[in-house]
Structures are given as structure tokens and as C-alpha cells.
Design a protein around this motif. Structure first.
Motif, PDB file in Angstrom:
ATOM      1  N   ARG A 156      30.855 -16.154  20.899  1.00  0.00           N
ATOM      2  CA  ARG A 156      30.021 -15.121  21.512  1.00  0.00           C
ATOM      3  C   ARG A 156      29.933 -15.288  23.027  1.00  0.00           C
ATOM      4  NH1 ARG A 156      24.313 -12.759  19.359  1.00  0.00           N
ATOM      5  NH2 ARG A 156      25.379 -13.178  17.394  1.00  0.00           N
ATOM      6  N   ALA A 157      29.861 -16.530  23.496  1.00  0.00           N
ATOM      7  CA  ALA A 157      29.728 -16.755  24.931  1.00  0.00           C
ATOM      8  C   ALA A 157      30.948 -16.237  25.690  1.00  0.00           C
ATOM      9  CB  ALA A 157      29.527 -18.244  25.201  1.00  0.00           C
ATOM     10  N   ALA A 158      32.132 -16.373  25.096  1.00  0.00           N
ATOM     11  CA  ALA A 158      33.359 -15.912  25.744  1.00  0.00           C
ATOM     12  C   ALA A 158      33.687 -14.462  25.404  1.00  0.00           C
ATOM     13  CB  ALA A 158      34.523 -16.812  25.344  1.00  0.00           C
ATOM     14  N   ARG A 159      32.879 -13.840  24.564  1.00  0.00           N
ATOM     15  CA  ARG A 159      33.090 -12.466  24.083  1.00  0.00           C
ATOM     16  C   ARG A 159      34.476 -12.315  23.440  1.00  0.00           C
ATOM     17  NH1 ARG A 159      31.749  -8.407  28.868  1.00  0.00           N
ATOM     18  NH2 ARG A 159      33.171  -9.833  29.956  1.00  0.00           N
ATOM     19  N   ARG A 160      34.757 -13.269  22.533  1.00  0.00           N
ATOM     20  CA  ARG A 160      35.996 -13.224  21.771  1.00  0.00           C
ATOM     21  C   ARG A 160      35.653 -13.196  20.289  1.00  0.00           C
ATOM     22  NH1 ARG A 160      39.035 -17.823  25.483  1.00  0.00           N
ATOM     23  NH2 ARG A 160      39.635 -16.394  27.195  1.00  0.00           N
ATOM     24  N   TYR A 161      36.194 -12.197  19.601  1.00  0.00           N
ATOM     25  CA  TYR A 161      35.843 -11.958  18.204  1.00  0.00           C
ATOM     26  C   TYR A 161      37.129 -11.767  17.402  1.00  0.00           C
ATOM     27  CZ  TYR A 161      31.748 -10.645  20.942  1.00  0.00           C
ATOM     28  OH  TYR A 161      30.722 -10.632  21.852  1.00  0.00           O
ATOM     29  N   ALA A 162      37.095 -12.162  16.134  1.00  0.00           N
ATOM     30  CA  ALA A 162      38.296 -12.042  15.311  1.00  0.00           C
ATOM     31  C   ALA A 162      37.921 -11.669  13.882  1.00  0.00           C
ATOM     32  CB  ALA A 162      39.080 -13.355  15.325  1.00  0.00           C
ATOM     33  N   LEU A 163      38.713 -10.778  13.300  1.00  0.00           N
ATOM     34  CA  LEU A 163      38.508 -10.297  11.934  1.00  0.00           C
ATOM     35  C   LEU A 163      39.805 -10.436  11.158  1.00  0.00           C
ATOM     36  CD1 LEU A 163      36.642  -6.964  12.816  1.00  0.00           C
ATOM     37  CD2 LEU A 163      35.587  -9.119  12.093  1.00  0.00           C
ATOM     38  N   GLN A 164      39.715 -11.015   9.961  1.00  0.00           N
ATOM     39  CA  GLN A 164      40.905 -11.112   9.115  1.00  0.00           C
ATOM     40  C   GLN A 164      41.230  -9.768   8.463  1.00  0.00           C
ATOM     41  OE1 GLN A 164      43.259 -13.954   8.272  1.00  0.00           O
ATOM     42  NE2 GLN A 164      44.046 -11.861   8.103  1.00  0.00           N
ATOM     43  N   PHE A 165      40.241  -8.916   8.339  1.00  0.00           N
ATOM     44  CA  PHE A 165      40.422  -7.618   7.685  1.00  0.00           C
ATOM     45  C   PHE A 165      40.548  -6.510   8.738  1.00  0.00           C
ATOM     46  CE2 PHE A 165      35.941  -8.714   8.006  1.00  0.00           C
ATOM     47  CZ  PHE A 165      35.386  -7.600   8.609  1.00  0.00           C
ATOM     48  N   HIS A 166      40.762  -5.286   8.257  1.00  0.00           N
ATOM     49  CA  HIS A 166      41.014  -4.142   9.142  1.00  0.00           C
ATOM     50  C   HIS A 166      39.777  -3.244   9.222  1.00  0.00           C
ATOM     51  CE1 HIS A 166      45.367  -4.723   9.744  1.00  0.00           C
ATOM     52  NE2 HIS A 166      45.311  -5.304   8.565  1.00  0.00           N
ATOM     53  N   PRO A 167      39.037  -3.298  10.328  1.00  0.00           N
ATOM     54  CA  PRO A 167      37.838  -2.460  10.452  1.00  0.00           C
ATOM     55  C   PRO A 167      38.172  -0.997  10.737  1.00  0.00           C
ATOM     56  CG  PRO A 167      38.204  -3.632  12.507  1.00  0.00           C
ATOM     57  CD  PRO A 167      39.234  -4.138  11.530  1.00  0.00           C
ATOM     58  N   GLU A 168      39.411  -0.723  11.149  1.00  0.00           N
ATOM     59  CA  GLU A 168      39.777   0.625  11.592  1.00  0.00           C
ATOM     60  C   GLU A 168      40.066   1.587  10.454  1.00  0.00           C
ATOM     61  OE1 GLU A 168      43.689  -1.760  11.640  1.00  0.00           O
ATOM     62  OE2 GLU A 168      41.537  -2.112  11.884  1.00  0.00           O
ATOM     63  N   VAL A 169      40.341   1.077   9.243  1.00  0.00           N
ATOM     64  CA  VAL A 169      40.728   1.960   8.146  1.00  0.00           C
ATOM     65  C   VAL A 169      39.497   2.438   7.387  1.00  0.00           C
ATOM     66  CG1 VAL A 169      42.955   0.802   7.920  1.00  0.00           C
ATOM     67  CG2 VAL A 169      41.053   0.083   6.471  1.00  0.00           C
ATOM     68  N   ARG A 170      39.639   3.589   6.735  1.00  0.00           N
ATOM     69  CA  ARG A 170      38.519   4.160   5.978  1.00  0.00           C
ATOM     70  C   ARG A 170      38.158   3.308   4.778  1.00  0.00           C
ATOM     71  NH1 ARG A 170      36.311   7.631   9.615  1.00  0.00           N
ATOM     72  NH2 ARG A 170      37.927   8.993  10.500  1.00  0.00           N
TER      73      ARG A 170
END
Length: 510
Positions: A156-170
Motif C-alpha cells: 500500500r505504501a508504494a501503491r502497488r497492487y496485484a490480482l491473480q484473477f481478472h477484475p475487468e471481465v463480467r
């Protein structure tokens, strides 16, 4: 204009990331993995999203992070393959998963900045073979599934985030909320609105064109018609608008488009080129060859009209086209995209083209063009028409295109579209069409045997045309339409309904 830059690692969903950001009124552009920091600065990037991709980070030749990206200290959201790249670059550990996840998965736990305010079950769309098994220093795991212990992580301090899944799809219903929280972690402006699009496009056209004239070929669809209105606003009488009636439009469409554009002030020249296009298509059955033949014919008609206008009014320097982002992607104009089909306003242009091309809509999706059309005053019944391909009915007439086959297809299409409007289903579908197949079959009409054409009906639901699902039209409605078609069009004795989604199919059959 500030933006969020999406780095494309070859994911089929990369363009959806851009689309979702625009839904949040954030301007977004796509760049290759080898983009340099100077280009990011030119885009006024306020954040970067690393897309997914089909490769493993350990595969030979696998694309890397853009050089110098981490030194910029820009906020980063890394998705799937992007997550693996970020983790490895910062000292984490990535390994092949003992059990691969494809499809929907339910997060067993979630927390952290991106998930703030989200409650209840969180369904995520997974598509990965590798996983982060040890986060980099400074990162903490923020989500997990039954099979993946680190489904999300953040520094959070570096404003770096990662997701294994796809938030962009419906298929990740709450994914847009995660993207919105990432946007909030940047200082990007949220001013990508229809009004801003129009203002920017008008300014860009004026700056590039100057005092020159622009030739625009209007095909009759929403895209080229809307572009005509935009260019009319930008350069007024220096727009040379040519409506080419190529004989491949739907029933009564040519007359309707002509009336509407003239009413909105566009000085329109109408050319009946139907014989020329039919001649160009004679004997052509291959879909790609059809598209390219139509593209060549369009340019030839424009060139002839340009020569006439130049004799009367002086030089024409530019040719405008209503190319859209999905056209570019499907014609392999985007980064890492496979060539799915050529579009007449992207492929097929001759090498000796005498004009400089301008394409103000090249970065827009179909629904954004409709919003622009609304701002420019296009009547609703024209603005909200279903998308119609530039090559027209030629690519819905499978096999050879003839005047007689086109006439059959027009009447079938008119019955189908009219019924959709009558029964209130037109606005519930994103696109609907009829296809005249090369198949003939035996049938019975009255006491007689028939041997006639088979037509296919297709209707889909979609948001932007990048993906689509077949429309679940009521069986009673389809039965009514089928009966009307075979009674009104004697050349047809069989009607089928296409239930293929995109992917694996495309919306059009050719």
C-alpha cells in the motif's frame, strides 16, 4: 490529458481493461511491454496496469516489465501474468501451480485497499497455471481461494497492487469496484466524457487538417454517419461528404441516411455505385477477398469523386474513416492481436493511396460513438440502430453475391428486424442480423415440394462488441418470425437460429 496506461502482454482481455477504465471516465491507452518511460510521460500516465498474458514468466523470450517502470514510482496494478512479473522483479517467488485454476472461483478471504467497502461473496474469474507462492518484501497477501493462497497482494505504501484473477471481465461481478479503487489511488483525472471526446476530436481534427479539405466516405452505418457530423462541426464546408450507395445496404436504409444527414446540415453527395460493387464481387466467395474487394472499390469511388471535386474546388488532402477500436484489434492493429478478419476501413487499402488518412474514432468503442452521436444531435432511431458492417450485406450473403441473392436477404432481414421492433426485443439485443447461407433443402409448401434456401438468424447481447452472447429470444417469437419469413419470401423454406457466443464465434458469419 492524464491517463492510465495498460501494458499489453497478449491477454484476450487487455482491451476490456481499457474499456472498464473508460466506463469510470478515465482516459486509457494501450502500450507494448517495451514501451519506454518517455512515452509514459507523453501519455501523462498517472498509473500503469499490467495485463494478463498466455505465457509463463519463466518461458524463454517471455516479455518483461517496461524498462525503468518501477523507478517511476507510478501506481501499478498487476493482473495475472502481470502479477507474476511484478512479484519476480521485486524479489517474490513464482511457481507452477499444482492445480491450475480456470473459470470462476470464490475468494475464501479478502482484505486490503482494493477491497475496502466490498462485502459478501466475491466471485473471481481465474485463468492461470503459475502462482505467486511468496510475496516480495513489503507486500502482504490480501485475498485467497481454496486453491490459491495468494490471490491478491499489495504494497500500500508504494501503491502497488496485484490480482491473480481478472477484475475487468463480467465474470468477476465486483471487479469494477477494484478498478475504481485503483483509480482512486492515482491522481488521474476522471474527465473522459462524451463532451470531452467531442471537444478533443474537434480540436485534433482542426489542428491536423488546417485549411485543407477532407473527403469522407459515408457507408450508411452509425460510425461513418457520426463521423460526418463531427467533421461538419470541426471544418464545416471543407468537408466533402460522399455517401456511396454500394447496393449492399438494408431495405430503405440509403434513403433514410440521406434524409437524416441533410437535415443535420451535412452537404452530402450521393453516388449510386451498386453496379460497380456488384461487378467487383462477381465470382468472389472467400470472405477476406470480399472485404478487400469492397475496400478497393470504396477507395476507387472516393478517388474518382475526389478528382471531380478537385477540378471544381481545389485540392483534397485527407481521407477520413470511421475506424473503431474493435476494427483495429480484429485486423491485428493492436499489440499482440491475432488477425481475425480484415475490415474494409482498415485492411485492403492500396499502397498508392493518394490521401493522408485521419481516423478520429480509432480509439473509441461502439457505445462511445453512440454517445458522441447523441452530443452531435443524431436522431435516436438512427443513433441506436444495431451495428452494421462496412461491407454491408455482402458478408451476410455467404458464397457469391448477386443482385437476386441480395434481394432475398433484404426481405428476410426486414421481416426479422421489423418483428424485433414489433415485439419489443430490438433494444434488448446489441445486434441482430440474417444470413443467407449457400444451403438449399427440401421442403413442403401446400401440396407441393420445394427446394429452396436456408437462412440463419442471429441476435446477440453485448456491451462493446468485444465479447457477445447469443440472445435468448422467446421460442414463440422465433416461431412467428420463421413462419413470416417462409410465407413472405418464397425463395426460403428453412430458418435456423445461431446460438454461438463470441468467442468462439464472431458476431458476423464472415
Amino acid at each position: 490529458m492524464s491517463s492510465i496506461v495498460v501494458i499489453d502482454y497478449g491477454s484476450q482481455y487487455t482491451r476490456l481493461i481499457t474499456r472498464r477504465l473508460r466506463e469510470l471516465q478515465v482516459f486509457s491507452v494501450i502500450e507494448r511491454p517495451d514501451v519506454d518511460v518517455r512515452t509514459l510521460e507523453e501519455h501523462d500516465a498517472r498509473g500503469v496496469i499490467l495485463s494478463g498474458g498466455p505465457q509463463s514468466v519463466y518461458a524463454p523470450g517471455a516479455p518483461e516489465l517496461p524498462e525503468g517502470l518501477l523507478e517511476t514510482r507510478l501506481p501499478v496494478l498487476a493482473i495475472c501474468y502481470g502479477m507474476h512479473l511484478l512479484a519476480r522483479a521485486l524479489g517474490g517467488r513464482v511457481e507452477a501451480s499444482p492445480s491450475r485454476e480456470y473459470g470462476k472461483a470464490v475468494l475464501s478471504s479478502y482484505e486490503g485497499a482494493l477491497f475496502e467497502g466490498i462485502e459478501g461473496e466475491f466471485v473471481a474469474w481465474m485463468s492461470h497455471g503459475d502462482s505467486v507462492v511468496e510475496p516480495p518484501p513489503g507486500f502482504v497477501a490480501t485475498a485467497a481461494t481454496a486453491d490459491t493462497t495468494i490471490a491478491a497482494m499489495e504494497d500500500r505504501a508504494a501503491r502497488r497492487y496485484a490480482l491473480q484473477f481478472h477484475p475487468e471481465v463480467r465474470h468477476t461481478p465486483k471487479g469494477i469496484a477494484l478498478l475504481e479503487r485503483f483509480v482512486a489511488a492515482t491522481d488521474v483525472a476522471r474527465d473522459w466524457t462524451p463532451e470531452q471526446i467531442v471537444d478533443t476530436a474537434v480540436r485534433d481534427v482542426r489542428e491536423r487538417v488546417g485549411d485543407a479539405r477532407v473527403l469522407l466516405g459515408i457507408s450508411g452505418g452509425v460510425d461513418s454517419s457520426t463521423l460526418g457530423l463531427l467533421l461538419h462541426r470541426a471544418i464545416g464546408e471543407r468537408l466533402v461528404a460522399v455517401f456511396v450507395d454500394h447496393g449492399l445496404l438494408r431495405l430503405g436504409e440509403a434513403e433514410e441516411v440521406e434524409r437524416a444527414l441533410r437535415a443535420l446540415g451535412v452537404d452530402l453527395t450521393v453516388i449510386d455505385a451498386s453496379e460497380r460493387f456488384l461487378d467487383a464481387l462477381e465470382g468472389v466467395v472467400d470472405p477476406e477477398a470480399k472485404r478487400k474487394a469492397i475496400g478497393r472499390a470504396f477507395i476507387e469511388v472516393f478517388a474518382a469523386e475526389a478528382a471531380r471535386v478537385q477540378d471544381e474546388r481545389g485540392d483534397i488532402r485527407y481521407l477520413a474513416q470511421g475506424t473503431l477500436y474493435p476494427d483495429v484489434i480484429e485486423s491485428a492493429g493492436g499489440h499482440g492481436a491475432a488477425n481475425i478478419k480484415s475490415h474494409h476501413n482498415v485492411g485492403g487499402l492500396p499502397d498508392d493511396l493518394a490521401f493522408e488518412l485521419i481516423e478520429p474514432f480509432r480509439t473509441l468503442f461502439k457505445d462511445e460513438v453512440r454517445e458522441v452521436a447523441d452530443i452531435l444531435g443524431m436522431p435516436k432511431h438512427l443513433r441506436d440502430r444495431h451495428p452494421f458492417p462496412g461491407p454491408g450485406l455482402a458478408i451476410r450473403c455467404l458464397g457469391e453475391v448477386t443482385r437476386e441473392r441480395l434481394e432475398v436477404l433484404r426481405r428476410v432481414d426486414d421481416v426479422f428486424i421489423s418483428a424485433l421492433r414489433e415485439f419489443g426485443h430490438y433494444d434488448d439485443t446489441w445486434q441482430a442480423l440474417a444470413v443467407l447461407t449457400p444451403l438449399r433443402s427440401v421442403g413442403v409448401m401446400g401440396d407441393g415440394r420445394t427446394y429452396a434456401n436456408t437462412v440463419a438468424l442471429r441476435a446477440v447481447t453485448s456491451v462493446d462488441g468485444m465479447t457477445a452472447d447469443w440472445a435468448r429470444l422467446p421460442h414463440e417469437f422465433l416461431a412467428t418470425v420463421s413462419s413470416r419469413i417462409v410465407n413472405a419470401v418464397p425463395e426460403v423454406n428453412r430458418v435456423v437460429y445461431d446460438i454461438t457466443s463470441k468467442p468462439p464465434g464472431t458476431i458476423e458469419w464472415e
